[in-house]
Scaffold this active site. Structure first.
Site, short mmCIF file in Angstrom:
data_model
loop_
_atom_site.label_atom_id
_atom_site.label_comp_id
_atom_site.label_asym_id
_atom_site.label_seq_id
_atom_site.Cartn_x
_atom_site.Cartn_y
_atom_site.Cartn_z
N THR A 119 0.88 -1.30 0.01
CA THR A 119 -0.07 0.21 -0.12
C THR A 119 0.97 1.34 -0.16
OG1 THR A 119 -1.75 -1.33 1.39
CG2 THR A 119 -1.90 1.06 1.09
N ARG A 169 -10.59 -10.15 -3.93
CA ARG A 169 -10.33 -10.02 -2.64
C ARG A 169 -10.04 -8.45 -2.52
NH1 ARG A 169 -5.86 -7.15 0.13
NH2 ARG A 169 -5.99 -7.85 2.37
N VAL A 170 -10.69 -7.87 -1.49
CA VAL A 170 -10.52 -6.69 -1.35
C VAL A 170 -9.96 -6.23 0.25
CG1 VAL A 170 -12.04 -4.43 -1.19
CG2 VAL A 170 -12.37 -5.67 -2.90
N GLY A 171 -9.27 -5.21 0.30
CA GLY A 171 -8.52 -5.12 1.57
C GLY A 171 -9.04 -3.91 2.31
N THR A 208 -1.47 0.90 6.20
CA THR A 208 -0.74 0.07 5.31
C THR A 208 -0.64 -1.20 6.27
OG1 THR A 208 1.47 -0.45 4.34
CG2 THR A 208 1.51 1.34 5.87
N GLY A 209 -0.72 -2.25 5.60
CA GLY A 209 -0.47 -3.43 6.24
C GLY A 209 -1.49 -4.66 5.91
N1 GLY Z 1 -3.58 -2.88 3.32
C1 GLY Z 1 -3.75 -3.49 1.98
C2 GLY Z 1 -4.28 -4.46 1.69
O1 GLY Z 1 -4.54 -5.57 2.66
O2 GLY Z 1 -5.08 -4.82 0.76
#
Ligand code: GLY
Length: 304
Positions: A158, A186-188, A208-209
């Site tokens: 990210t 997949r969505v974060g 971020t992570g």
């Molecule tokens: N933090 C970004 C993701 O897991 O997609």
């Protein structure tokens, strides 16, 4: 007072790539700062800074050079939120956008919606590109390593930015290619306001992570609520990371307050980070790939 704080991702960044990360951070800082310094809005600045990192093929997991899905494709998520009025725009699982954050900005400015996903989001791209054009040889090599060893190779998760403009407005933006080897679709946390991205009149946050953990912890909104309830900044940042860890995740986050204070925290090997702040006649800045997990807070204008 104006301030721009950005991250190029938490993770494990190879020594050989730290120069590329620093170069990319500096370029992104200039891209956002030139707008802020000319009186532009915080939203303009964070979108410009994040778009610069998305366009960088040498570093960063966003836009060109994103991590690949297990099928070898690029699927990007991005969000921008304007703290002046709470407006937000986001896209998820887009495959044909050169700049997912610019597309998120269009969703915010030109549609009645907050989040548009997949092929419908791709259809909004004005100058669509082939998905292959977002795929770098480095990203393909990383996927090969992941396939062979079934383990997470080096890399970062990210990019993001938070800004405070001359009229006191805050904004946040985040963009990502997601997790290496993720399932298609997949969505974060990045495109979800209140999870990976958040801004209101008091605070702007970009995370971020490991997205699943940040989603479960509703990280950025929880941080904003704790600050609003009077919790000290350093303690609140530490608590945010502890909540993510409790959800079996790790990573980092950056935050900027309307009074000019800056803060960041991470518990991974590295965090790519840059900031610049002008307070009165003084301008301070810092660009680094930090390698000691930490919780850091600075006063208005970046004073120690
Ligand atoms: N933090 C970004 C993701 O897991 O997609």
């Amino acid at each position: 007072m104006i301030t721009l704080l950005l991250h190029g991702g938490a993770g494990r960044i190879d020594e050989a790539r730290t120069d590329a990360y620093r170069r990319g951070l500096r370029f992104a800082l200039e891209a956002g700062w030139s707008l802020l310094a000319a009186g532009g809005s915080a939203a303009d600045a964070v979108v410009a800074a994040v778009a610069a990192m998305e366009a960088d093929p040498e570093a960063f997991n966003a836009g060109v050079g994103s991590s690949l899905t297990r099928e070898g494709t690029v699927e990007c998520d991005a969000c921008v939120m304007d703290g002046r009025d709470g407006r937000a725009g986001a896209v998820a699982a887009v495959t044909r956008a050169r700049s997912p954050v610019a597309l998120a900005r269009r969703v915010m400015d030109e549609t009645p919606h907050v989040l548009i996903v997949g092929t419908a989001a791709d259809a909004l791209v004005e100058d669509p590109i082939e998905n292959e054009a977002l795929r770098t040889s480095h990203a393909m090599a990383q996927l090969e390593r992941w396939r062979e060893r079934r383990q997470q190779p080096t890399g970062s998760a990210t990019v993001g930015a938070v800004a405070l403009d001359a009229s006191g407005g805050l904004a946040a933006a985040t963009s990502t290619g997601g997790v290496l080897g993720q399932w298609p679709g997949r969505v974060g946390d990045a495109p979800i306001p209140g999870a990976g991205t958040y801004a209101d009149a008091r605070v702007a946050v970009s995370c971020t992570g490991k997205g699943e953990a940040f989603l479960r912890a509703v990280t950025s909104k929880a941080l904003a609520e704790r600050l609003a309830a009077g919790s000290p900044l350093e303690e609140t940042l530490g608590r945010a990371l502890a909540d993510v860890k409790a959800m079996r995740g790790s990573g980092g986050l950056i935050t900027l307050l309307a009074d000019g204070r800056l803060g960041w925290a991470f518990d991974t090997s590295h965090l790519a980070l840059a900031w610049r702040s002008r307070h009165g006649d003084a301008t301070r800045e810092h660009v680094a790939v930090s390698d000691e997990a930490a919780v850091v807070t600075l006063g208005a204008g970046g004073t120690g």
